[in-house]
Design a protein around this motif. Structure first.
Motif: not given
Length: 305
Positions: A160-170, A191-196
């Motif tokens: 019903d709902s799609v979540v697409f994930c991306v990674q910082p710096g990739s 994702t990994k939002a703690d990477m600033g």
């Protein structure tokens, strides 16, 4: 032995559901199994959430965090964790207990690892059947896909709902635009939002990419930054998912979307079995799954085999 019913599954807990799913995999065309799936199809109650994105982006960690959020809110959760297939056995290479750390004694959580088989997008026919069954039993169903290339779009046939994930710096956000899947997600998550700074840059890139695909009258895709390990952004993500569910329930959107999805995977199943020639042999009425898609598919098997 009596046929398994939804009432039996609700009373029997995780063990009963595990047996039912095993029976579906062993004998997908058994009349009792088809009847169970058709009953589940019309008894849908769960919000089905798909999580996709490149391998290694942190989908499993995010799935585990969502399980914890929903269980803390008192909601039951079924999970389909789609794994790459073994070339030798065809089975899933990774097990659910390795990928997701949950309390095995919690009857409110059920996790099933399933093989992608030869489907890059990770939605083999048995994954659809498992989704339909779990959708009738849980409050939330999470589907975590393999997430390989353009076939990530297959999740749109089930969720019903799609979540697409991306990674910082990739560079995932750039690939996201190139792969032609920019219109698939309802929510995009860095994702990994703690990477600033790297995470903020990725969020900015993602927001810009999605702004190019805005369609009039459509759901405006949300872009969020989440750190599953720290817990930041999870409340915003679950709120956005709830908002999308409410939006779908307005004006019959959810029913129309699910009808479109069912018709699409139904035709795909016929094509996979009998090719385009098989599709051409069927009239439009035969290709209308209506309220008993699994029994109808078995009938078509008998006609064209």
């Amino acid at each position: 032995m009596d046929a398994i019913t939804l009432d039996h599954l609700r009373a029997g807990g995780k063990a009963a559901l595990a047996r039912a799913l095993a029976a579906l995999e062993r004998q997908p065309r058994a009349p009792a199994n088809l009847a169970l799936l058709d009953d589940a199809f019309v008894a849908a109650q769960a919000h089905v959430i798909g999580l996709t994105g490149p391998p290694g982006v942190g989908k499993s960690t995010l799935t585990g965090a969502l399980i914890a959020e929903y269980r803390a809110a008192g909601q039951s959760v079924g999970v389909i964790a789609v794994d790459p297939s073994s070339k030798r056995s065809g089975g899933a290479l990774l097990g659910d207990r390795v990928r997701l750390a949950v309390n095995g004694e919690d009857e409110g959580v059920f996790i099933r690892s399933m093989a992608a088989r030869d489907r890059l997008g990770g939605l083999a026919e048995q994954s659809i059947a498992a989704m339909v069954l779990m959708r009738a039993l849980f409050d939330k169903v999470l589907i975590e896909t393999v997430g390989v290339g353009q076939s990530e779009t297959e999740i749109s046939l089930a969720a019903d709902s799609v979540v697409f994930c991306v990674q910082p710096g990739s560079g995932d956000s750039l690939q996201f635009m190139k792969a032609g899947i920019v219109e698939i997600p309802h929510i995009a998550v860095v994702t990994k939002a703690d990477m600033g700074v790297a995470a903020q840059r990725a969020l900015s890139d993602l927001t810009g990419a999605l702004s190019l695909s805005t369609a009039g009258g459509a759901w405006p895709t949300r872009c969020l930054a989440v750190s599953a390990s720290e817990g930041s952004g999870l409340a915003e993500l679950t709120a956005a998912l709830d908002e999308h569910r409410r939006w779908l329930e307005e004006d019959g959107r959810l029913t129309r979307q699910r009808d479109t999805q069912t018709a699409a995977w139904f035709r795909a199943a016929v094509r996979e079995r009998f090719g385009s020639h098989g599709l051409a042999r069927l009239d439009s009425k035969s290709l209308s799954p209506e309220a008993q898609p699994f029994s109808r598919l078995a009938e078509i098997d008998a006609r064209l085999a």
